[in-house]
Scaffold this active site. Structure first.
Site, PDB file in Angstrom:
ATOM      1  N   ASN A   1      16.574  14.924  -0.132  1.00 19.02           N
ATOM      2  CA  ASN A   1      16.098  16.291   0.063  1.00 19.02           C
ATOM      3  C   ASN A   1      17.281  17.165   0.506  1.00 19.02           C
ATOM      4  O   ASN A   1      17.903  16.898   1.541  1.00 19.02           O
ATOM      5  CB  ASN A   1      14.986  16.268   1.129  1.00 19.02           C
TER       6      ASN A   1
ATOM      7  N   ASP B   1      17.245  20.492   1.132  1.00 16.74           N
ATOM      8  CA  ASP B   1      16.841  21.770   1.737  1.00 16.74           C
ATOM      9  C   ASP B   1      17.848  22.283   2.768  1.00 16.74           C
ATOM     10  O   ASP B   1      18.133  23.488   2.839  1.00 16.74           O
ATOM     11  CB  ASP B   1      15.502  21.626   2.471  1.00 16.74           C
ATOM     12  N   HIS B   2      18.351  21.362   3.590  1.00 16.42           N
ATOM     13  CA  HIS B   2      19.145  21.841   4.724  1.00 16.42           C
ATOM     14  C   HIS B   2      20.591  22.155   4.375  1.00 16.42           C
ATOM     15  O   HIS B   2      21.308  22.724   5.196  1.00 16.42           O
ATOM     16  CB  HIS B   2      18.977  20.905   5.915  1.00 16.42           C
TER      17      HIS B   2
ATOM     18  N   ARG C   1      24.736  32.178   6.742  1.00 18.61           N
ATOM     19  CA  ARG C   1      25.735  33.226   6.546  1.00 18.61           C
ATOM     20  C   ARG C   1      25.431  34.126   5.350  1.00 18.61           C
ATOM     21  O   ARG C   1      26.197  35.023   5.053  1.00 18.61           O
ATOM     22  CB  ARG C   1      27.122  32.586   6.363  1.00 18.61           C
TER      23      ARG C   1
ATOM     24  N   HIS D   1      12.118  21.757  -1.313  1.00 20.35           N
ATOM     25  CA  HIS D   1      10.873  22.419  -0.890  1.00 20.35           C
ATOM     26  C   HIS D   1      11.088  23.928  -0.943  1.00 20.35           C
ATOM     27  O   HIS D   1      11.878  24.475  -0.181  1.00 20.35           O
ATOM     28  CB  HIS D   1      10.570  21.966   0.545  1.00 20.35           C
TER      29      HIS D   1
ATOM     30  N   ARG E   1       9.766  26.987   0.136  1.00 22.63           N
ATOM     31  CA  ARG E   1       8.775  27.471   1.100  1.00 22.63           C
ATOM     32  C   ARG E   1       8.364  28.893   0.797  1.00 22.63           C
ATOM     33  O   ARG E   1       9.135  29.656   0.220  1.00 22.63           O
ATOM     34  CB  ARG E   1       9.347  27.403   2.527  1.00 22.63           C
TER      35      ARG E   1
ATOM     36  N   ARG F   1      12.947  30.143   3.450  1.00 27.14           N
ATOM     37  CA  ARG F   1      13.915  30.036   4.542  1.00 27.14           C
ATOM     38  C   ARG F   1      15.127  29.171   4.177  1.00 27.14           C
ATOM     39  O   ARG F   1      16.157  29.265   4.801  1.00 27.14           O
ATOM     40  CB  ARG F   1      13.254  29.500   5.804  1.00 27.14           C
ATOM     41  N   HIS F   2      14.956  28.267   3.209  1.00 28.74           N
ATOM     42  CA  HIS F   2      16.138  27.496   2.774  1.00 28.74           C
ATOM     43  C   HIS F   2      16.280  27.593   1.247  1.00 28.74           C
ATOM     44  O   HIS F   2      17.048  28.416   0.755  1.00 28.74           O
ATOM     45  CB  HIS F   2      16.178  26.067   3.331  1.00 28.74           C
TER      46      HIS F   2
ATOM     47  N   GLU G   1       8.633  20.071  -3.861  1.00 27.81           N
ATOM     48  CA  GLU G   1       7.649  20.126  -2.773  1.00 27.81           C
ATOM     49  C   GLU G   1       7.064  21.525  -2.712  1.00 27.81           C
ATOM     50  O   GLU G   1       7.817  22.508  -2.688  1.00 27.81           O
ATOM     51  CB  GLU G   1       8.314  19.810  -1.438  1.00 27.81           C
TER      52      GLU G   1
ATOM     53  N   THR H   1       9.279  22.595  10.799  1.00 26.25           N
ATOM     54  CA  THR H   1       9.351  21.721   9.626  1.00 26.25           C
ATOM     55  C   THR H   1       7.915  21.355   9.261  1.00 26.25           C
ATOM     56  O   THR H   1       6.973  21.866   9.863  1.00 26.25           O
ATOM     57  CB  THR H   1      10.214  20.473   9.946  1.00 26.25           C
ATOM     58  N   THR H   2       7.750  20.501   8.251  1.00 28.04           N
ATOM     59  CA  THR H   2       6.386  20.134   7.841  1.00 28.04           C
ATOM     60  C   THR H   2       5.830  19.170   8.885  1.00 28.04           C
ATOM     61  O   THR H   2       6.143  17.983   8.877  1.00 28.04           O
ATOM     62  CB  THR H   2       6.420  19.505   6.438  1.00 28.04           C
TER      63      THR H   2
ATOM     64  N   GLU I   1       2.500  10.229  -0.469  1.00 27.29           N
ATOM     65  CA  GLU I   1       3.707  10.081   0.350  1.00 27.29           C
ATOM     66  C   GLU I   1       3.249  10.142   1.803  1.00 27.29           C
ATOM     67  O   GLU I   1       2.663  11.137   2.233  1.00 27.29           O
ATOM     68  CB  GLU I   1       4.719  11.190   0.053  1.00 27.29           C
TER      69      GLU I   1
ATOM     70  N   HIS J   1       9.994  11.723   6.004  1.00 30.83           N
ATOM     71  CA  HIS J   1      10.061  12.663   7.131  1.00 30.83           C
ATOM     72  C   HIS J   1      10.650  11.986   8.367  1.00 30.83           C
ATOM     73  O   HIS J   1      10.075  11.039   8.898  1.00 30.83           O
ATOM     74  CB  HIS J   1       8.710  13.281   7.512  1.00 30.83           C
ATOM     75  N   GLY J   2      11.807  12.476   8.757  1.00 26.88           N
ATOM     76  CA  GLY J   2      12.441  12.022   9.993  1.00 26.88           C
ATOM     77  C   GLY J   2      13.169  10.694   9.885  1.00 26.88           C
ATOM     78  O   GLY J   2      13.658  10.180  10.892  1.00 26.88           O
TER      79      GLY J   2
ATOM     80  N   GLY K   1      15.970  13.782   4.016  1.00 27.81           N
ATOM     81  CA  GLY K   1      16.790  14.982   3.969  1.00 27.81           C
ATOM     82  C   GLY K   1      17.590  15.229   5.221  1.00 27.81           C
ATOM     83  O   GLY K   1      18.793  14.991   5.271  1.00 27.81           O
ATOM     84  N   HIS K   2      16.911  15.683   6.266  1.00 24.92           N
ATOM     85  CA  HIS K   2      17.593  16.222   7.446  1.00 24.92           C
ATOM     86  C   HIS K   2      18.651  15.270   8.002  1.00 24.92           C
ATOM     87  O   HIS K   2      19.780  15.673   8.288  1.00 24.92           O
ATOM     88  CB  HIS K   2      16.546  16.573   8.519  1.00 24.92           C
TER      89      HIS K   2
HETATM   90  N1  PXP Z   1       9.031  14.360   2.281  1.00 23.41           N
HETATM   91  C1  PXP Z   1       8.369  15.523   2.447  1.00 23.41           C
HETATM   92  C2  PXP Z   1       7.092  15.703   1.703  1.00 23.41           C
HETATM   93  C3  PXP Z   1       8.879  16.543   3.274  1.00 23.41           C
HETATM   94  O1  PXP Z   1       8.197  17.698   3.414  1.00 23.41           O
HETATM   95  C4  PXP Z   1      10.119  16.347   3.916  1.00 23.41           C
HETATM   96  C5  PXP Z   1      10.689  17.419   4.785  1.00 23.41           C
HETATM   97  O2  PXP Z   1      10.832  18.587   4.102  1.00 23.41           O
HETATM   98  C6  PXP Z   1      10.784  15.142   3.698  1.00 23.41           C
HETATM   99  C7  PXP Z   1      10.206  14.152   2.899  1.00 23.41           C
HETATM  100  C8  PXP Z   1      12.122  14.869   4.299  1.00 23.41           C
HETATM  101  O3  PXP Z   1      12.062  14.890   5.692  1.00 23.41           O
HETATM  102  P1  PXP Z   1      13.401  14.879   6.510  1.00 23.41           P
HETATM  103  O4  PXP Z   1      14.146  16.128   6.144  1.00 23.41           O
HETATM  104  O5  PXP Z   1      12.954  14.855   7.932  1.00 23.41           O
HETATM  105  O6  PXP Z   1      14.152  13.644   6.101  1.00 23.41           O
END
Ligand code: PXP
Length: 250
Positions: free
Chosen positions: A10, A12-13, A21, A46, A48, A52-53, A76, A106-107, A157, A196-197, A218-219
């Protein structure tokens, strides 16, 4: 038994940092290319509601990039008419329906499918009808798995946020909850993903659940890239996942 679990990265970040910036650097498309060459099986992004990203322009570029590279884009999206129209225009390999609240960082939890079948089912059907694989991002609970199956999703998921957040006996309890939900989903014919996480340790640990065939991360990877580079972070994740799914420790 050894299996190769897919890794969706992912990005996004990368866009979060770029947007801080307001310029063009760092470019999420460049991150996507690097992720694929480092061993990611697909790209997750994702879009949104508040942009935001990831932006609409990012989705244009990422769609074309994944199509060229013949790799899956996992889009997403919230269950809204706007996002449905965007998904239908791009026809990504996969769409993952997620809950979305403007004020959240976050989600923060899974999609409430149970009790909202009438709203979710037509969206699942519309996406599936054009060949998009539909995944529902849900809590690992029996009623959500049953509802995901009832509305016709192909994939669930599981939200691993709570599992990653707690420790000790609570972590063990969450792992049991994930195992039970994965067993139930698999028995119903649903493909099982998780995300997630997750970090190196939790991604490896969760692969004791044999039904899981894909992780979306992702993060942590983007954060780790600050220290070791994106390529090295993804390669290390790939190695950790491969070792865990073949019963070895990374
Ligand atoms: N899967 C889904 C459906 C998510 O919404 C996210 C966060 O946007 C992730 C995976 C990835 O989560 P993380 O960025 O915490 O790794």
């Amino acid at each position: 038994m050894s299996r190769r679990v897919r890794l969706g990265v992912n990005i996004d970040h990368v866009a979060t940092v770029r947007n801080a910036r307001g310029g063009a650097h760092p470019d999420p498309a460049r991150a996507a290319e690097q992720a694929l060459s480092a061993g990611a099986d697909g790209i997750t992004a994702h879009l949104r509601e508040d942009r935001r990203h990831i932006t609409d322009a990012d989705i244009d570029v990422l769609s074309a990039l994944c199509r060229r590279a013949d790799r899956p884009l996992n889009f997403e999206m919230a269950v809204t008419d706007e996002m449905l129209a965007i998904a239908l225009r791009h026809k990504p390999h996969a769409a993952c329906l997620v809950p979305e609240r403007r004020e959240e960082v976050t989600t923060e939890g899974g999609l409430a499918v149970a009790g909202h079948e009438a709203r979710i089912q037509p969206v699942v059907r519309t996406l599936s009808d054009v060949g998009i694989r539909v995944s529902l991002f849900i809590e690992p609970s029996q009623d959500q798995v049953a509802a995901a199956n009832a509305v016709g999703a192909q994939v669930v998921e599981f939200h691993t946020g709570r599992y990653c957040h707690v420790s000790g006996t609570e972590r063990a309890g969450e792992l049991e909850r994930l195992k039970a939900a994965a067993t139930q989903a698999h028995a119903l014919g649903l493909e099982v993903h998780a995300g997630h996480g997750l970090d190196f340790a939790t991604a490896a640990e969760i692969l004791v659940i044999p039904e899981i065939v894909e992780l979306n991360i992702g993060h942590f990877l983007i954060g780790e890239a600050v220290f070791v580079g994106l390529d090295a972070a993804i390669r290390r994740m790939r190695t950790a996942m491969d070792a865990a799914s073949s019963g070895l420790n990374a």
